[in-house]
Write a protein that holds these residues in place. Structure first.
Motif, short mmCIF file in Angstrom:
data_model
loop_
_atom_site.label_atom_id
_atom_site.label_comp_id
_atom_site.label_asym_id
_atom_site.label_seq_id
_atom_site.Cartn_x
_atom_site.Cartn_y
_atom_site.Cartn_z
N ILE A 1 0.91 -1.13 -0.01
CA ILE A 1 0.02 -0.07 -0.08
C ILE A 1 0.98 1.15 -0.04
CG2 ILE A 1 -1.76 1.43 1.24
CD1 ILE A 1 -2.70 -1.56 2.09
N GLY A 2 0.81 1.87 -1.27
CA GLY A 2 1.97 3.10 -1.36
C GLY A 2 0.90 4.37 -1.18
N ILE A 3 1.51 5.24 -0.21
CA ILE A 3 0.94 6.52 -0.08
C ILE A 3 1.80 7.74 -0.66
CG2 ILE A 3 -0.02 8.11 1.54
CD1 ILE A 3 -0.37 5.57 3.36
N GLU A 4 1.49 8.47 -1.42
CA GLU A 4 2.12 9.75 -2.10
C GLU A 4 2.60 10.62 -0.94
OE1 GLU A 4 4.28 11.42 -4.77
OE2 GLU A 4 2.82 10.11 -5.51
N PRO A 5 3.64 10.94 -0.76
CA PRO A 5 4.04 12.06 0.13
C PRO A 5 4.02 13.37 -0.38
CG PRO A 5 5.97 11.00 -0.80
CD PRO A 5 4.89 10.22 -1.45
N GLN A 6 3.74 14.10 0.61
CA GLN A 6 4.19 15.78 0.09
C GLN A 6 5.29 16.24 0.34
OE1 GLN A 6 1.50 18.58 1.77
NE2 GLN A 6 1.72 19.91 -0.04
N VAL A 7 5.77 15.96 1.70
CA VAL A 7 7.13 16.60 1.89
C VAL A 7 7.98 15.49 2.46
CG1 VAL A 7 8.26 18.06 3.72
CG2 VAL A 7 6.13 18.66 2.69
N ILE A 8 9.25 15.34 2.02
CA ILE A 8 10.04 14.46 2.76
C ILE A 8 11.31 15.20 3.09
CG2 ILE A 8 11.95 12.47 2.31
CD1 ILE A 8 9.00 11.42 1.96
N ASP A 9 11.52 15.72 4.33
CA ASP A 9 12.34 16.50 4.89
C ASP A 9 12.46 16.25 6.35
OD1 ASP A 9 14.35 18.30 5.27
OD2 ASP A 9 13.15 20.02 4.70
N TRP A 10 13.22 17.00 7.40
CA TRP A 10 13.05 16.84 8.64
C TRP A 10 11.84 17.22 9.47
CZ3 TRP A 10 16.25 13.41 10.32
CH2 TRP A 10 17.58 13.45 10.01
N GLY A 11 11.21 16.33 10.08
CA GLY A 11 10.14 16.78 10.57
C GLY A 11 9.30 15.54 11.30
N GLU A 12 8.83 15.78 12.48
CA GLU A 12 8.11 14.50 13.02
C GLU A 12 6.73 14.40 12.77
OE1 GLU A 12 9.12 14.05 16.89
OE2 GLU A 12 11.34 15.02 16.61
N ARG A 13 6.12 15.39 12.17
CA ARG A 13 4.55 15.31 11.76
C ARG A 13 4.45 15.00 10.27
NH1 ARG A 13 3.61 19.33 16.30
NH2 ARG A 13 2.56 18.06 17.77
N LEU A 14 3.23 14.44 10.16
CA LEU A 14 2.85 14.22 8.75
C LEU A 14 2.27 15.53 8.18
CD1 LEU A 14 1.09 10.76 8.95
CD2 LEU A 14 3.51 11.12 8.14
N THR A 15 2.17 15.59 6.96
CA THR A 15 1.47 16.98 6.47
C THR A 15 0.15 16.73 6.54
OG1 THR A 15 1.73 15.97 4.18
CG2 THR A 15 3.59 17.40 4.88
N PRO A 16 -0.90 17.55 6.46
CA PRO A 16 -2.41 17.41 6.51
C PRO A 16 -2.74 16.41 5.31
CG PRO A 16 -1.73 19.66 7.02
CD PRO A 16 -0.39 19.30 6.54
N GLU A 17 -2.36 16.51 4.22
CA GLU A 17 -2.80 15.73 3.13
C GLU A 17 -2.37 14.25 3.52
OE1 GLU A 17 -2.13 19.93 1.47
OE2 GLU A 17 -0.94 18.64 3.02
#
Length: 159
Positions: A120-136
């Motif tokens: 099950i693949g989920i398209e990311p919006q941001v791959i960068d330092w951060g501990e929270r998923l983007t809203p999308e």
């Protein structure tokens, strides 16, 4: 293969924003479904050869991971069986020490490839330092959980 049921494996780095969606889906699924003799939930982190053992011990495997699908952020796609194998061979790129394709090849060569397998693949919006998923991508988590549950229900109903 020990016939221990289904391994539900979340892959990704939880410190890299949307890259961590796989482990997040699996964590929430485990919490929602509770303990089960037929389900094993695992945070696969950023992949390593040590995952070959658990993968080979289960006749069924569902992998949840961030995937470059060429779609809008939060889009979810299911790749099953031969479609999963094809996707991993032709389109998967990995920045990890070992790729999921490498692990599937190891399982195939050792005759421990799970009989039923899905990605099950989920398209990311941001791959960068951060501990929270983007809203999308955060909004995709409940949909991905339902998709895992529907795959499990379908597999359970098929001989």
């Amino acid at each position: 293969m020990t016939n221990a049921g289904t391994l539900i494996l979340g892959i990704g780095n939880v410190l890299m924003t949307d890259e961590g969606v796989g482990p997040e889906v699996v964590r929430r699924l485990e919490s929602a479904l509770g303990p089960s003799e037929s389900l094993v939930f695992m945070d696969g982190g950023t992949l390593s050869f040590t995952l070959a053992g658990p993968i080979g011990e289960h006749p069924r495997l569902i992998v949840v991971d961030a995937a470059a699908l060429g779609e809008s952020p939060g889009c979810i796609r299911l790749f099953e069986g031969a479609d999963m194998d094809h996707r991993l061979r032709t389109q998967a790129r990995s920045v990890h020490e070992v790729s999921l394709s490498d692990l599937m090849d190891m399982a195939l060569l050792s005759d421990t490839l799970p009989e039923r397998r899905a990605l099950i693949g989920i398209e990311p919006q941001v791959i960068d330092w951060g501990e929270r998923l983007t809203p999308e991508v955060e909004s995709a988590v409940p949909r991905a959980m339902r998709l895992v549950e529907s795959v499990l229900a379908r597999w359970d109903s098929e001989p």
